[in-house]
Design an enzyme around this catalytic site. Structure first.
Site, PDB file in Angstrom:
ATOM      1  N   CYS A 116       0.813  -1.223   0.000  1.00 36.03           N
ATOM      2  CA  CYS A 116       0.000   0.000   0.000  1.00 36.03           C
ATOM      3  C   CYS A 116       0.848   1.275   0.000  1.00 36.03           C
ATOM      4  O   CYS A 116       0.331   2.354  -0.265  1.00 36.03           O
ATOM      5  CB  CYS A 116      -0.947   0.016   1.188  1.00 36.03           C
ATOM      6  SG  CYS A 116      -1.974  -1.448   1.283  1.00 36.03           S
ATOM      7  N   HIS A 240      -3.136   6.972   2.813  1.00 39.71           N
ATOM      8  CA  HIS A 240      -3.572   5.664   2.318  1.00 39.71           C
ATOM      9  C   HIS A 240      -4.973   5.388   2.853  1.00 39.71           C
ATOM     10  O   HIS A 240      -5.258   5.604   4.031  1.00 39.71           O
ATOM     11  CB  HIS A 240      -2.590   4.578   2.772  1.00 39.71           C
ATOM     12  CG  HIS A 240      -3.087   3.197   2.489  1.00 39.71           C
ATOM     13  ND1 HIS A 240      -3.638   2.845   1.275  1.00 39.71           N
ATOM     14  CD2 HIS A 240      -3.149   2.076   3.269  1.00 39.71           C
ATOM     15  CE1 HIS A 240      -4.005   1.575   1.316  1.00 39.71           C
ATOM     16  NE2 HIS A 240      -3.718   1.088   2.512  1.00 39.71           N
ATOM     17  N   ASN A 270     -10.231  -0.330   0.350  1.00 41.72           N
ATOM     18  CA  ASN A 270      -8.769  -0.251   0.336  1.00 41.72           C
ATOM     19  C   ASN A 270      -8.251  -0.813  -0.992  1.00 41.72           C
ATOM     20  O   ASN A 270      -8.344  -2.015  -1.239  1.00 41.72           O
ATOM     21  CB  ASN A 270      -8.227  -1.054   1.526  1.00 41.72           C
ATOM     22  CG  ASN A 270      -6.713  -1.016   1.615  1.00 41.72           C
ATOM     23  OD1 ASN A 270      -6.021  -0.648   0.677  1.00 41.72           O
ATOM     24  ND2 ASN A 270      -6.198  -1.421   2.765  1.00 41.72           N
TER      25      ASN A 270
HETATM   26  O1  UT7 Z   1      -3.753  -1.418   3.666  1.00 40.93           O
HETATM   27  C1  UT7 Z   1      -3.189  -2.396   4.450  1.00 40.93           C
HETATM   28  C2  UT7 Z   1      -3.232  -2.036   5.849  1.00 40.93           C
HETATM   29  N1  UT7 Z   1      -4.378  -2.628   6.495  1.00 40.93           N
HETATM   30  C3  UT7 Z   1      -5.031  -1.921   7.390  1.00 40.93           C
HETATM   31  O2  UT7 Z   1      -4.777  -0.773   7.596  1.00 40.93           O
HETATM   32  C4  UT7 Z   1      -6.063  -2.607   8.235  1.00 40.93           C
HETATM   33  C5  UT7 Z   1      -5.870  -2.210   9.682  1.00 40.93           C
HETATM   34  N2  UT7 Z   1      -6.848  -2.807  10.561  1.00 40.93           N
HETATM   35  C6  UT7 Z   1      -8.139  -2.428  10.571  1.00 40.93           C
HETATM   36  O3  UT7 Z   1      -8.554  -1.575   9.814  1.00 40.93           O
HETATM   37  C7  UT7 Z   1      -9.059  -3.048  11.593  1.00 40.93           C
HETATM   38  O4  UT7 Z   1      -8.282  -3.775  12.519  1.00 40.93           O
HETATM   39  C8  UT7 Z   1     -10.124  -3.969  10.969  1.00 40.93           C
HETATM   40  C9  UT7 Z   1     -11.153  -3.142  10.214  1.00 40.93           C
HETATM   41  C10 UT7 Z   1      -9.489  -4.971  10.039  1.00 40.93           C
HETATM   42  C11 UT7 Z   1     -10.860  -4.721  12.073  1.00 40.93           C
HETATM   43  O5  UT7 Z   1     -11.434  -3.801  13.000  1.00 40.93           O
HETATM   44  P1  UT7 Z   1     -11.237  -3.991  14.567  1.00 40.93           P
HETATM   45  O6  UT7 Z   1     -11.988  -2.925  15.216  1.00 40.93           O
HETATM   46  O7  UT7 Z   1      -9.759  -4.062  14.812  1.00 40.93           O
HETATM   47  O8  UT7 Z   1     -11.959  -5.356  14.831  1.00 40.93           O
HETATM   48  P2  UT7 Z   1     -11.371  -6.721  15.399  1.00 40.93           P
HETATM   49  O9  UT7 Z   1     -10.515  -7.409  14.392  1.00 40.93           O
HETATM   50  O10 UT7 Z   1     -10.815  -6.502  16.764  1.00 40.93           O
HETATM   51  O11 UT7 Z   1     -12.707  -7.525  15.580  1.00 40.93           O
HETATM   52  C12 UT7 Z   1     -13.722  -7.120  16.503  1.00 40.93           C
HETATM   53  C13 UT7 Z   1     -14.878  -8.066  16.352  1.00 40.93           C
HETATM   54  C14 UT7 Z   1     -14.470  -9.529  16.422  1.00 40.93           C
HETATM   55  O12 UT7 Z   1     -15.502 -10.222  17.078  1.00 40.93           O
HETATM   56  P3  UT7 Z   1     -15.372 -10.618  18.635  1.00 40.93           P
HETATM   57  O13 UT7 Z   1     -14.130 -11.457  18.730  1.00 40.93           O
HETATM   58  O14 UT7 Z   1     -15.255  -9.311  19.350  1.00 40.93           O
HETATM   59  O15 UT7 Z   1     -16.626 -11.359  18.902  1.00 40.93           O
HETATM   60  C15 UT7 Z   1     -14.430  -9.940  14.984  1.00 40.93           C
HETATM   61  O16 UT7 Z   1     -14.645 -11.321  14.791  1.00 40.93           O
HETATM   62  O17 UT7 Z   1     -15.486  -7.864  15.068  1.00 40.93           O
HETATM   63  C16 UT7 Z   1     -15.566  -9.133  14.402  1.00 40.93           C
HETATM   64  N3  UT7 Z   1     -15.467  -8.894  12.980  1.00 40.93           N
HETATM   65  C17 UT7 Z   1     -16.532  -8.621  12.227  1.00 40.93           C
HETATM   66  N4  UT7 Z   1     -17.833  -8.491  12.527  1.00 40.93           N
HETATM   67  C18 UT7 Z   1     -18.670  -8.195  11.524  1.00 40.93           C
HETATM   68  C19 UT7 Z   1     -14.375  -8.896  12.198  1.00 40.93           C
HETATM   69  N5  UT7 Z   1     -14.705  -8.616  10.929  1.00 40.93           N
HETATM   70  C20 UT7 Z   1     -16.049  -8.442  10.916  1.00 40.93           C
HETATM   71  C21 UT7 Z   1     -16.965  -8.140   9.916  1.00 40.93           C
HETATM   72  N6  UT7 Z   1     -18.251  -8.012  10.262  1.00 40.93           N
HETATM   73  N7  UT7 Z   1     -16.597  -7.943   8.631  1.00 40.93           N
END
Ligand code: UT7
Length: 315
Positions: A116, A240, A270
């Site tokens: 990215c 980004h 993204n």
């Molecule tokens: O360009 C490359 C660089 N990449 C990035 O910049 C990505 C950086 N990371 C992020 O943007 C975020 O970490 C994400 C958007 C990927 C995830 O958001 P988060 O707030 O960090 O969520 P998380 O991974 O901690 O997940 C929280 C909850 C989990 O459920 P539990 O364990 O709390 O029950 C996940 O299983 O959200 C759940 N979850 C979802 N729920 C509904 C994860 N993905 C989804 C989804 N829909 N698509």
């Protein structure tokens, strides 16, 4: 790594172009086939829809063609092309070869993979080649992330989209528009975001998020310091486009209001190396860039890599 000082030959952005596939995947479409919701995706990422389809070569060619038309530049006048992508159409040759052929360029062409951060890496590389004598350089960022995303995995399927953006750089006497830059990499973090050859993207999202905010701030400050500027001088931040919350956190710590950022994330998701030139092109088309404006581009991504460039917009 930072630039030692103002170059005798600088660059000016004389044209830009963007390309997006026709097909749109909305949050509602994803809601219908995955255990996710429009609310979760919107609140946690800021993404509402993404565009999917085409090949990296096709999208890169379309964006580059638009940039050449905007620059009133003939194919024959381009002396180098640098294509940033981490989703090449083939293992070899470089996708740049296909784009060069499609555009009828008669110059050197190569791919850069800094994920990215790739577009800013390619921009700085292009400016460096201009300092070494290339009079016109085409810089493209293009990715088809949908091809390397497991569409059944809600943790990544909701995030990525496809697209391309391009700029034409002309060599100019003096420092030109690129006032400062910063490129960085920490390969010990490559496990945080990776895809094996032929495989899908796997990401430790939370850890990438945490580190992304930190490197955006540090890299922005390094590039601004090299340019002799501070965050207060930034008229437009072009970050980004990965997650609105990452951009908000970095802006808050840099002291740059969100109103001074370019964003296409809600419409594109993204798009990796395409995201910065897509956001830059969108801001330019919306009349948000005036002569003399200080524009800060900042990217981060797999590697882990990061990259910033400070531009003074306009002739
Ligand atoms: O360009 C490359 C660089 N990449 C990035 O910049 C990505 C950086 N990371 C992020 O943007 C975020 O970490 C994400 C958007 C990927 C995830 O958001 P988060 O707030 O960090 O969520 P998380 O991974 O901690 O997940 C929280 C909850 C989990 O459920 P539990 O364990 O709390 O029950 C996940 O299983 O959200 C759940 N979850 C979802 N729920 C509904 C994860 N993905 C989804 C989804 N829909 N698509």
């Amino acid at each position: 790594m930072t630039l030692p000082g103002p170059a005798a030959t600088g660059v000016a952005v004389v044209g830009w172009g963007v390309a997006l596939p026709d097909a749109t995947v909305t949050n509602a479409d994803l809601e219908a086939r995955l255990d996710t919701s429009d609310r979760w995706i919107t609140e946690r990422t800021g993404i509402r829809e993404r565009r999917v389809g085409g090949t990296t070569g096709e999208l890169a060619t379309a964006a580059a063609r638009q940039a050449l038309v905007a620059a009133e530049a003939s194919s024959g006048s381009v002396e180098l092309m640098v294509l940033a992508t981490s989703t090449p159409d083939q293992q070899l040759p470089a996708t740049a070869s296909a784009v060069q052929d499609a555009l009828g360029l008669g110059c050197g062409a190569f791919d850069v993979n800094a994920a990215c951060s790739g577009f800013v890496y390619a921009l700085v590389a292009g400016a460096g080649m201009a300092a070494m004598g290339a009079r016109r350089v085409l810089v493209v960022g293009a990715d088809v992330m949908s091809r390397v995303t497991d569409q059944q995995d809600r943790s990544t399927a909701v995030l990525f989209g496809d697209g391309a953006g391009a700029v034409v750089l002309d060599a100019v006497e003096g420092p030109g528009q690129l006032l400062g830059w910063d490129l960085g990499s920490d390969g010990s973090l490559r496990h945080l975001l990776q895809a094996d050859v032929g495989g899908y993207v796997r990401m430790e999202g939370k850890e990438v998020f945490r580190r992304a905010v930190r490197v955006m701030i540090d890299s922005s400050e390094a590039a601004l310091a090299r340019a002799g500027l501070s965050a207060d001088d930034v008229d437009l931040l072009v970050p980004h486009q990965a997650n609105t919350r990452i951009i908000e956190a970095a802006c808050e710590r840099l002291g740059i209001p969100m109103a001074r950022t370019a964003s296409v994330l809600d419409r594109t998701g993204n798009t990796s190396a395409a995201s910065i030139p897509l956001a830059l092109g969108d801001a330019a088309a919306a009349g948000r860039l005036s002569k003399g404006d200080i524009v800060l581009l900042v990217g981060f991504g797999a590697g882990m890599t990061w990259a910033s460039a400070v531009l003074r917009w306009g002739p």
